[in-house]
Design an enzyme around this catalytic site. Structure first.
Site, PDB file in Angstrom:
ATOM      1  N   CYS A  26     -42.195  16.012 -67.888  1.00  0.00           N
ATOM      2  CA  CYS A  26     -43.535  15.397 -67.870  1.00  0.00           C
ATOM      3  C   CYS A  26     -44.062  15.347 -66.447  1.00  0.00           C
ATOM      4  O   CYS A  26     -45.172  15.772 -66.172  1.00  0.00           O
ATOM      5  CB  CYS A  26     -43.481  13.990 -68.453  1.00  0.00           C
ATOM      6  SG  CYS A  26     -42.794  13.954 -70.108  1.00  0.00           S
ATOM      7  N   GLY A  49     -44.521  11.782 -75.368  1.00  0.00           N
ATOM      8  CA  GLY A  49     -44.900  13.060 -75.971  1.00  0.00           C
ATOM      9  C   GLY A  49     -46.231  13.512 -75.413  1.00  0.00           C
ATOM     10  O   GLY A  49     -46.609  13.152 -74.297  1.00  0.00           O
ATOM     11  N   SER A  50     -46.937  14.294 -76.211  1.00  0.00           N
ATOM     12  CA  SER A  50     -48.175  14.900 -75.718  1.00  0.00           C
ATOM     13  C   SER A  50     -49.341  13.908 -75.780  1.00  0.00           C
ATOM     14  O   SER A  50     -49.307  12.922 -76.532  1.00  0.00           O
ATOM     15  CB  SER A  50     -48.504  16.125 -76.563  1.00  0.00           C
ATOM     16  OG  SER A  50     -48.694  15.738 -77.912  1.00  0.00           O
ATOM     17  N   GLU A  77     -46.014   7.273 -72.780  1.00  0.00           N
ATOM     18  CA  GLU A  77     -45.733   8.131 -71.630  1.00  0.00           C
ATOM     19  C   GLU A  77     -46.081   9.533 -72.070  1.00  0.00           C
ATOM     20  O   GLU A  77     -45.338  10.158 -72.813  1.00  0.00           O
ATOM     21  CB  GLU A  77     -44.258   7.982 -71.215  1.00  0.00           C
ATOM     22  CG  GLU A  77     -44.010   8.356 -69.779  1.00  0.00           C
ATOM     23  CD  GLU A  77     -43.569   9.794 -69.618  1.00  0.00           C
ATOM     24  OE1 GLU A  77     -44.453  10.691 -69.656  1.00  0.00           O
ATOM     25  OE2 GLU A  77     -42.360  10.028 -69.474  1.00  0.00           O
ATOM     26  N   GLY A  88     -50.185  11.249 -78.672  1.00  0.00           N
ATOM     27  CA  GLY A  88     -50.333   9.865 -78.211  1.00  0.00           C
ATOM     28  C   GLY A  88     -51.593   9.218 -78.779  1.00  0.00           C
ATOM     29  O   GLY A  88     -51.584   8.052 -79.186  1.00  0.00           O
TER      30      GLY A  88
END
Ligand code: ADP
Length: 465
Positions: A275, A219-220, A241, A224
């Site tokens: 991403c 995610g962002s 990630e 995170g």
């Protein structure tokens, strides 16, 4: 209901929140969202199932995962239909069918990558071996851009290593998460893979649950960091990630025509909602106009529209939030005098979250569209005269997921200087289940895929005599 609609029908609730197609606004199904209170029950089920699953042999778990991959293939068109309707991506191209096929490939890879016991020492001083034990229950938190394949990346290695899983799909793509889990569960024993639905508060409760030994999070960067904080009390292991703002550096020796298609798909795959997509392109002054022209030619040819239309290769953005980000960054670039080569003029009266394919040239490196992650179909193309300056600009952000170098001689010297988890040469964003993938800097830590990815969902144990 036709055959390919069957899975969507199966995972959709009778009532609850309406889920709309991002291309048309049409209601495609319903979700009864869970709450933080639902987490404990799901983790309980996973914790109870874990010893039995771990007691199976590695070969038995791999066989179950291979059957799960068969199930994905049997339901591939239905899975593609769900993700196309809910996420917006096109059935064709690097879209929904591509995602469904990728799920099967990654599950198979997780079940066929060897991870033998390593003998570290075997001499007159003694004998030491390295084994990999299950962690226990893994929490898997997934995003909305590639909701099925990323779930497969997190779930399959965790199961292979003898863990059980509680997955929380993004609230934007819950049906896709439920669909891939339902298909995997056709081949898995009960309780091994569980899903909780809901928003960030449900994800937070999952991370905080004491029985979660490991969190896989995609995610962002912002979220995170919250996951790191929320997991501190449990000292749970993390694979993060997070977002990226991948740079591509074109070197002066390339043929602009030869690289244009690779550049385009590197940037526009899944409409830029990836991403590790190419998000900033640095091009030398000597061939700047030729590269921009070649990119504009190919960009103009790629059809964008409703995902179910087999002719389209790009769909809408998935949600209003992301549309607003892209629009804000492009408007800011225009206001600061950047040149719109193509796009940048969304039709706000039309249905769906469509944002036109946009190329922005003659933009300064300090522009918000360059410095922030746009996560959409708008590529800034920055002119450079000094390669050292381009490398400095490429490295001048806090994130470092991927990067690319475009060069006829394929030299790796510049690639090795880029601060990113993966640097591609003459391509951008290609991933392979055998090759570890992860970020540098604030793009996160830990890697997925390959044997490294299996080790990341287990606890190393030394046995020594
Ligand atoms: P995006 O911008 O892609 O929505 P997020 O990082 O917010 O990125 O979302 C990724 C996943 O993380 C989603 O499943 C979301 O619901 C979940 N999430 C959001 N907030 C939290 C949180 N505080 N703790 C755990 N998970 C969260």
């Amino acid at each position: 209901m036709g055959e390919r609609e069957a899975l969507l029908e199966r995972v959709s609730a009778d009532g609850g929140t309406e889920i709309k197609d991002p291309a048309t606004g049409e209601v495609i199904g319903h979700v009864e969202f869970g709450t933080p209170d639902d987490v404990a029950a799901a983790v309980e089920v996973a914790a109870k199932a874990q010893p039995g699953w771990a007691a199976l042999s590695d070969a038995e778990r791999c066989a179950a995962l291979m059957r799960a991959a068969d199930a994905i293939e049997a339901h591939a068109e239905e899975l593609a239909y769900v993700v196309s309707r809910e996420q917006g991506k096109t059935m064709n191209g690097l879209g929904a069918r591509y995602e469904a096929a990728g799920c099967a490939a990654w599950v198979r890879a997780a079940a066929s990558t060897p991870l033998p016991v390593e003998v570290l020492v075997d001499d007159e001083s003694g004998h030491s071996e390295l084994h990999y034990r299950p962690i226990g229950v893994v929490g898997a938190i997934t995003p909305w851009n590639w909701p099925m394949i990323i779930a497969s990346w997190q779930i399959a290695p965790a199961l292979r290593m003898g863990n059980t899983v509680v997955n929380k799909p993004s609230e934007y793509t819950t049906l896709s998460g439920l669909a891939i889990a339902a298909v995997l569960n056709e081949a898995l024993p009960p309780g091994v893979l569980n899903v909780v639905t809901g928003a960030g508060d449900v994800g937070d409760a999952l991370v905080r649950d004491r029985r979660i030994g490991k969190v896989m999070f995609t995610g962002s960067v912002k979220t995170g960091k919250k996951v790191v904080e929320a997991s501190a009390g449990n000292l749970s292991r993390l694979t993060l990630e997070l977002g990226g703002n991948d740079a591509g550096i074109v070197l002066p020796d390339v043929d602009p025509q030869a690289i244009a298609e690779g550049l385009f798909w590197g940037a526009f795959i899944n409409n830029g909602q990836t991403c590790a997509a190419l998000k900033r392109l640095y091009v030398p002054d000597a061939i700047y106009d030729q590269v921009v022209d070649a990119l504009a030619d190919i960009t103009a040819k790629i059809p964008m529209g409703v995902g179910l239309d087999e002719n389209n290769a790009l769909g809408p953005l998935q949600n209003q939030m992301q549309w607003n980000v892209v629009n804000r960054l492009v408007e800011d670039a225009k206001a600061h005098g950047a040149r719109v080569v193509m796009g940048g003029d969304p039709d706000t009266g039309a249905p769906g979250y469509f944002y036109p394919k946009t190329l922005i040239a003659d933009i300064g490196n300090d522009a918000a569209l360059v410095q922030e992650e746009q996560f959409g179909p708008a590529l800034p193309i920055i002119r450079y005269t000094d390669l050292e300056q381009a490398v400095e600009w490429a490295n001048g952000v806090d994130v470092g997921l991927g990067a690319s170098v475009w060069s006829a001689d394929q030299d790796m010297t510049i690639a090795a200087r880029l601060e990113a988890g993966t640097v591609w040469i003459n391509k951008h964003g290609g991933i392979d289940p055998r090759v570890p993938f992860g970020g540098a800097k604030q793009s996160g830590y830990g890697v997925e895929f390959g044997v490294e990815g299996l080790k990341a969902v287990s606890v190393p144990q030394v046995i020594s005599r």
